[in-house]
Design a protein around this motif. Structure first.
Motif, mmCIF file in Angstrom:
data_model
loop_
_atom_site.group_PDB
_atom_site.id
_atom_site.type_symbol
_atom_site.label_atom_id
_atom_site.label_comp_id
_atom_site.label_asym_id
_atom_site.label_seq_id
_atom_site.Cartn_x
_atom_site.Cartn_y
_atom_site.Cartn_z
ATOM 1 N N GLN A 206 51.178 -89.707 61.692
ATOM 2 C CA GLN A 206 51.782 -91.231 61.023
ATOM 3 C C GLN A 206 51.247 -90.751 59.418
ATOM 4 O O GLN A 206 50.045 -90.768 59.066
ATOM 5 C CB GLN A 206 50.633 -92.246 61.349
ATOM 6 N N VAL A 207 52.253 -90.910 58.657
ATOM 7 C CA VAL A 207 52.330 -90.861 57.297
ATOM 8 C C VAL A 207 51.572 -91.782 56.588
ATOM 9 O O VAL A 207 50.642 -91.711 55.809
ATOM 10 C CB VAL A 207 53.715 -90.385 56.603
ATOM 11 N N ASP A 208 51.921 -93.092 56.972
ATOM 12 C CA ASP A 208 51.118 -94.083 56.187
ATOM 13 C C ASP A 208 49.832 -94.197 56.518
ATOM 14 O O ASP A 208 49.031 -94.630 55.651
ATOM 15 C CB ASP A 208 51.947 -95.577 56.799
ATOM 16 N N LEU A 209 49.426 -93.735 57.942
ATOM 17 C CA LEU A 209 47.898 -93.620 57.996
ATOM 18 C C LEU A 209 47.419 -92.655 57.273
ATOM 19 O O LEU A 209 46.225 -93.109 56.419
ATOM 20 C CB LEU A 209 47.777 -93.179 59.498
ATOM 21 N N ALA A 210 48.097 -91.600 56.748
ATOM 22 C CA ALA A 210 47.190 -90.621 55.967
ATOM 23 C C ALA A 210 47.283 -90.753 54.478
ATOM 24 O O ALA A 210 46.235 -90.842 53.896
ATOM 25 C CB ALA A 210 48.133 -89.202 56.074
ATOM 26 N N LEU A 211 48.156 -91.431 54.240
ATOM 27 C CA LEU A 211 48.288 -91.941 52.844
ATOM 28 C C LEU A 211 47.360 -93.020 52.342
ATOM 29 O O LEU A 211 46.897 -92.938 51.191
ATOM 30 C CB LEU A 211 49.818 -92.417 52.249
ATOM 31 N N VAL B 248 55.508 -76.541 53.266
ATOM 32 C CA VAL B 248 56.652 -76.950 52.519
ATOM 33 C C VAL B 248 56.281 -78.089 51.519
ATOM 34 O O VAL B 248 57.220 -78.532 50.857
ATOM 35 C CB VAL B 248 57.875 -77.542 53.694
ATOM 36 N N LEU B 249 55.072 -78.552 51.693
ATOM 37 C CA LEU B 249 54.683 -79.453 50.762
ATOM 38 C C LEU B 249 53.131 -79.366 50.703
ATOM 39 O O LEU B 249 52.616 -78.912 51.599
ATOM 40 C CB LEU B 249 54.890 -80.793 51.323
ATOM 41 N N ASP B 250 52.821 -79.409 49.366
ATOM 42 C CA ASP B 250 51.099 -79.180 49.292
ATOM 43 C C ASP B 250 50.869 -79.945 47.816
ATOM 44 O O ASP B 250 51.334 -79.556 46.873
ATOM 45 C CB ASP B 250 50.866 -77.564 49.168
ATOM 46 N N SER B 251 50.489 -81.486 48.093
ATOM 47 C CA SER B 251 50.332 -82.193 46.989
ATOM 48 C C SER B 251 49.392 -83.036 46.971
ATOM 49 O O SER B 251 49.005 -83.525 48.408
ATOM 50 C CB SER B 251 51.634 -83.056 47.030
ATOM 51 N N PRO B 252 48.566 -83.305 46.110
ATOM 52 C CA PRO B 252 47.534 -84.291 46.030
ATOM 53 C C PRO B 252 48.118 -85.775 46.201
ATOM 54 O O PRO B 252 49.180 -85.910 46.022
ATOM 55 C CB PRO B 252 46.997 -84.227 44.639
ATOM 56 N N VAL B 253 47.276 -86.801 46.946
ATOM 57 C CA VAL B 253 47.826 -87.893 47.205
ATOM 58 C C VAL B 253 47.570 -89.001 45.804
ATOM 59 O O VAL B 253 46.544 -89.382 45.526
ATOM 60 C CB VAL B 253 47.352 -88.622 48.316
ATOM 61 N N ASP B 254 48.554 -89.141 44.994
ATOM 62 C CA ASP B 254 48.395 -90.160 43.823
ATOM 63 C C ASP B 254 49.704 -90.567 43.409
ATOM 64 O O ASP B 254 50.669 -90.364 44.172
ATOM 65 C CB ASP B 254 47.639 -89.148 42.672
ATOM 66 N N GLU B 255 49.954 -91.072 42.283
ATOM 67 C CA GLU B 255 51.114 -91.722 41.939
ATOM 68 C C GLU B 255 52.412 -90.505 41.930
ATOM 69 O O GLU B 255 53.327 -91.106 42.217
ATOM 70 C CB GLU B 255 51.032 -92.204 40.468
ATOM 71 N N SER B 256 51.918 -89.540 41.445
ATOM 72 C CA SER B 256 52.985 -88.495 41.564
ATOM 73 C C SER B 256 53.866 -88.353 42.775
ATOM 74 O O SER B 256 54.747 -87.382 42.924
ATOM 75 C CB SER B 256 52.400 -87.238 40.876
ATOM 76 N N LEU B 257 52.977 -88.568 43.819
ATOM 77 C CA LEU B 257 53.661 -87.989 45.175
ATOM 78 C C LEU B 257 54.745 -89.009 45.455
ATOM 79 O O LEU B 257 54.322 -90.249 45.783
ATOM 80 C CB LEU B 257 52.398 -88.052 46.202
ATOM 81 N N ASP B 258 55.614 -88.288 45.755
ATOM 82 C CA ASP B 258 57.202 -89.217 45.956
ATOM 83 C C ASP B 258 57.232 -89.247 47.532
ATOM 84 O O ASP B 258 56.962 -88.266 48.218
ATOM 85 C CB ASP B 258 58.264 -88.480 45.456
ATOM 86 N N HIS B 259 57.490 -90.467 47.994
ATOM 87 C CA HIS B 259 57.355 -90.821 49.340
ATOM 88 C C HIS B 259 58.570 -89.991 50.053
ATOM 89 O O HIS B 259 58.574 -89.514 51.206
ATOM 90 C CB HIS B 259 57.583 -92.199 49.564
ATOM 91 N N ASN B 260 59.689 -89.902 49.215
ATOM 92 C CA ASN B 260 60.695 -89.079 49.854
ATOM 93 C C ASN B 260 60.535 -87.606 50.083
ATOM 94 O O ASN B 260 60.900 -87.033 51.002
ATOM 95 C CB ASN B 260 61.998 -89.094 48.841
ATOM 96 N N ARG B 261 59.622 -87.187 49.315
ATOM 97 C CA ARG B 261 59.142 -85.720 49.422
ATOM 98 C C ARG B 261 58.402 -85.584 50.754
ATOM 99 O O ARG B 261 58.387 -84.601 51.439
ATOM 100 C CB ARG B 261 58.441 -85.131 48.304
ATOM 101 N N VAL B 262 57.603 -86.636 51.107
ATOM 102 C CA VAL B 262 56.891 -86.688 52.213
ATOM 103 C C VAL B 262 57.745 -86.645 53.264
ATOM 104 O O VAL B 262 57.582 -86.073 54.234
ATOM 105 C CB VAL B 262 55.853 -87.664 52.342
#
Ligand SMILES: Nc1ncnc2c1ncn2[C@@H]1O[C@H](COP(=O)(O)OP(=O)(O)O)[C@@H](O)[C@H]1O
Ligand SMILES: [Mg+2]
Lengths: 596, 283
Positions: B223-228, B243-257
């Motif tokens: 569940q991505v929303d749980l994670a965010l 394929v993705l390694d990113s901090p969770v902040d404003e820069s994290l694009d939901h589409n990329r997730v």
């Protein structure tokens, strides 16, 4: 079973398609599996016909038996009414107590030795193959040699009395306990074990917390089941001098006091029923109804074996439990911070049972009067005895041994076959969902209960007295005992058959008999075959010992060699019995695996 | 290190690494199945990391390498400064004691009491086998009660674990992990067999306890929303590759997730959890 599925699909297709499309397909193709099954079937029939001839029961001679019945009846008539003279009551009671404690202590010994051996032979517990192999060998050997044969050996070592009986029962019990324990260990869910391993637990902690805690219910079931079996085999051990009620049986038979003989036999039957009811009650107290009935417990390998042969006492125990409604547990009124477990009814029950069993264990060492010095001096002789038992050459190997071994096989096979012939139709009468009426059902069930509780060898004693010694007596006696077991297994399997499928067949307008053959039989056939093979295994084991009480087969040579102190011969014969019984076991396992 | 009372610290990057994975490759069945393909990442102490990915993308396999339930085919795995594949058995025991593992299937012993399951978390700290809760020393039982209390199940302590609901059973499993006093908690889809409502509660509980105890968390989730909601960082796996390694902040694009979940392999049948045949138990 896959073969059944495909046949269903095929019928389906035939109905839908036009006939010409499928005319080349209406008979079932010969697959390797089907060929195997049919060759086994042919083999089984041939073996059965042969075995009937071998034990002197020729088919044309069935008429002869019926003609001979008056004579048999007269002999049986001399056994009724059964009674036990009042002056003998003291002896009988004390012998009955001896028998009880002998079985109890024997099972305890079997558990102490068998459970560790079983764990050592489980693949997921013991990683070293050589250790597993050794443990398995010990288990296989102890299973293959009947308790009565062990008893003969240990009576020579410890002298006449209860002690050799205890040890014989213990050593023989190791096999089954070890095997079922190993199965139970291999059946456990690996998940919780991973959980325990992830906390950084060591190997012994993994064994206790990850493995053992999951096995406890199965081990309890195994122990109680073994205890029931030992209660059945203990009464006869006195026949060869190992103490208990069998001594009396022998004495009465020797002095041709048939009424007393039947009296003691009936006493044994009653005791077995009572003890099995008690054992079933214990199981209820420890595991509760939920656990025993839950699908998970039933599925496990070890329980499949056990559950099939569930004790007749279970029904009685169920009835007792129904009457006394269980009280609600305390668990909801606890204060949350107790550092010791609360005294819930469950815990009270478990502790009570534990106390009773410990007390019985202590009593079983005191009452039969087993002395420590007796154990020590006797055990010192064991290595010497084993050395004497080991044959140096082949001089012991005579034609008589071969022919008696073949007789033994004949007795086992014919007994199973005869039992099956009668059990298959009878089991439909003894299943609540196929019996023609409630009355027939109840009668059949109680008849089965009675038959099943008479230990095989005790029945054999009666038969030898009634129709004279020889393989015929052994075969018929075993057949009756096996009949009791098989009918129970089959009737239970039929009761488990799914009602829905039966409704489907009934709604096509079939008769009751058609319904039984079309809807019920295919559902239960595999478990029937599998159980029959298991019973063949049991029958051959027993047929190796009916000779000890005069029922023909190799048993006579065993007791003879032991009387005349021909040790090498005895050792050689025991080894032969092992080979035959083990071969049959392998065969039985193979067939069971094929059909399920 | 993340300070427990400062909720604003999002990505603590100070301090040494709790987990360091370099070029990890894992193949099964003699190389015919590649479960992990050159995976590399570093997790600083105190970080809450979530691994997302489709079923069969290698999440479980990855987590199971960290406490050596699997051995790597190639590459290195370093946990708490130790080279995991090279550890001796006693060293492995010590490492595992420091790593709590929460399984999707709970992996608790159903037929014993809750408290006994929690107490088994202390096995790494004591010697010798234990049968029954009463065989553990009293101070451990007190501790077990405290852990059960944290997950809200102190009143169920003496109840058989399999009489609890799924969510409660998972809370017992969490209490068992906390009982280890771990430095790292690995959670493999801890809420995948629970319903959404309960899932949220259990995740909250797990995260809250870990933050209180300053525990590094690596958790795989569907569940991505749980994670965010609470993760410091997301790693996305697809077919064993990062394929993705990113901090969770404003820069994290939901589409990329969501991309991690897209590009479905049309033949890729969903595979269920494996009961692994090549685990490396201590025995
Ligand atoms: N024990 C195993 N034996 C063979 N293949 C396995 C085993 N464990 C996992 N795999 C394979 O590895 C891949 C990743 O599985 P897994 O780590 O369980 O994925 P996830 O947890 O993301 O669903 C899958 O393709 C699976 O088939
Ligand atoms: Mg997974």
């Amino acid at each position: 079973m896959s073969a059944l599925d495909t046949s269903d699909q095929r019928t389906q297709r035939n109905r839908n398609g036009t006939e010409s499309d499928f005319s080349d397909q209406v008979s079932r193709p010969w697959t390797l599996q089907r060929a195997q099954i049919w060759s086994v079937v042919v083999l089984v029939v041939v073996a059965f016909v042969w075995s009937i001839r071998r034990v002197g029961l020729s088919f044309s001679g069935i008429a002869e038996i019926i003609e001979g019945w008056p004579a048999t009846w007269r002999l049986l008539g001399r056994m009724v009414p059964p009674f036990i003279p009042s002056e003998d009551w003291d002896v009988v009671t004390s012998a009955a107590f001896d028998t009880f404690f002998m079985a109890f202590a024997g099972t305890a010994l079997g558990l102490v030795l068998g459970i560790p051996l079983g764990l050592l032979s489980a693949r997921n517990v013991m990683p070293w193959a050589p250790v597993r192999g050794l443990a398995k060998l010990a288990i296989v050997f102890s299973r293959a040699i009947p308790a009565l044969v062990f008893a003969i050996f240990f009576v020579r070592i410890y002298g006449i009395g209860v002690l050799p009986g205890v040890i014989a029962i213990g050593i023989h019990s190791i096999g089954m306990i070890g095997k079922l324990t190993a199965d139970a260990a291999e059946d456990i869910d690996p998940g919780p074990r991973e959980g325990v391993a992830s906390t950084g637990a060591g190997p012994m902690q993994d064994l206790s917390t990850g493995v053992w805690s999951q096995m406890v219910p199965t081990v309890i079931t195994i122990s109680l089941y073994r205890l029931e079996l030992d209660f059945r085999s203990a009464p006869i051990l006195g026949w060869v001098g190992a103490g208990g009620i069998g001594v009396l049986l022998r004495a009465y038979q020797g002095s041709l006091r048939y009424q007393e003989m039947l009296g003691v036999t009936l006493l044994i039957v009653v005791l077995v029923i009572v003890l099995e009811a008690l054992s079933a009650l214990t199981r209820h107290a420890l595991l509760g109804t939920t656990e025993r009935l839950s699908g998970k417990v039933k599925q496990s390998k070890s329980n499949r074996l056990g559950s099939g042969l569930a004790s007749p006492g279970t029904k009685i125990a169920d009835w007792i439990i129904d009457r006394s409604k269980q009280r609600a547990t305390l668990r909801n009124q606890l204060s949350p911070r107790r550092l010791t477990p609360p005294w819930t009814t469950e815990r009270v029950k478990v502790n009570t049972v534990g106390l009773i069993f410990s007390a019985l264990l202590v009593l079983s060492l005191i009452i039969p009067d087993i002395g420590a010095d007796e154990v020590i001096t006797g055990s010192g002789n064991i290595p010497e005895m084993l050395r004497r038992l080991t044959p140096n050459d082949w001089s012991w190997f005579t034609d008589r041994i071969v022919s008696d071994l073949i007789d033994t096989l004949g007795i086992g096979i014919s007994a199973t076959g005869l039992a099956l012939l009668f059990a298959i139709p009878f089991s439909f009468l003894a299943a609540s969902n196929t019996a023609p009426g409630r009355f027939v059902y109840l009668c059949s069930r109680s008849f089965m209960l009675l038959v099943r509780c008479a230990p095989e060898l005790v029945v054999a004693v009666i038969f030898v007295a009634a129709i004279g010694p020889g393989p015929r007596a052994g075969s018929l006696a075993l057949a009756i005992a096996m009949f009791g077991f098989i009918t129970k297994l089959f009737a239970d399997a039929i009761e488990e058959a799914r009602q829905g499928i039966r409704d489907g067949v009934t709604s096509t307008g079939s008769t009751r008999l058609q319904e039984s053959t079309t809807a019920v039989l295919p559902q239960v056939i595999t478990s029937k075959i599998s159980n029959s093979m298991y019973l063949l295994d049991v029958a051959v084991r027993n047929s190796a010992v009916v000779g000890i009480v005069g029922g023909g087969g190799i048993g006579f040579l065993v007791i003879n060699a032991s009387r005349q102190l021909e040790w090498e011969t005895l050792g050689g014969i025991i080894f032969c019995i092992f080979l035959v019984v083990y071969a049959i076991e392998l065969l039985a396992t193979w067939v069971r695996r094929k059909v399920t | 290190m993340a300070s427990p009372d400062d909720g604003n610290v999002i990505v603590p990057d100070s301090g040494e690494a709790a987990v360091k994975v370099i070029n990890l490759v894992k193949t099964f069945d003699n190389g015919s199945v590649t479960a992990l393909d050159r995976v590399s990442f570093t997790v600083p102490k105190g970080q809450l990391l979530v691994i997302i990915g489709l079923s069969g993308s290698g999440k479980s396999t990855l987590l199971r390498h960290l406490n050596r339930l699997h051995l790597p085919t190639e590459g290195s795995v370093e946990v708490l400064g130790q080279d995991v594949p090279a550890l001796t058995r006693p060293e492995l025991r010590i490492l595992r004691r420091n790593i709590g593992f929460v399984f999707q299937q709970f992996n608790i012993v159903g037929r014993v009491t809750c408290i006994e399951n929690v107490l088994s978390g202390a096995l790494g700290r004591i010697r010798g086998p234990r049968i029954g809760a009463m065989m553990y020393p009293k101070w451990l039982r007190v501790e077990a009660f405290e852990q059960l209390d944290r997950v809200g199940l102190a009143d169920r302590a003496w109840q058989r674990t399999d009489t609890l609901s799924g969510g409660q059973q998972q809370r017992v499993a969490i209490a068992r992990s906390l009982m280890q006093k771990p430095k790292i908690v690995l959670a493999d889809e801890p809420v995948a067999s629970l319903d959404p409502e309960i899932s949220g509660q259990v995740m909250d509980l797990l995260v809250q306890c870990c933050i209180e105890d300053e525990i590094t968390v690596l958790c795989s989730l569907h569940q991505v929303d749980l994670a965010l909601g609470w993760a410091h960082r997301l790693i996305g796996l697809r077919d064993g590759k990062v394929v993705l390694d990113s901090p969770v902040d404003e820069s994290l694009d939901h589409n990329r997730v969501m991309d991690v979940y897209r590009e479905l392999d049309p033949t890729g049948a969903k595979r269920d959890e494996y009961v692994s045949s090549d685990i490396d138990p201590i025995s």
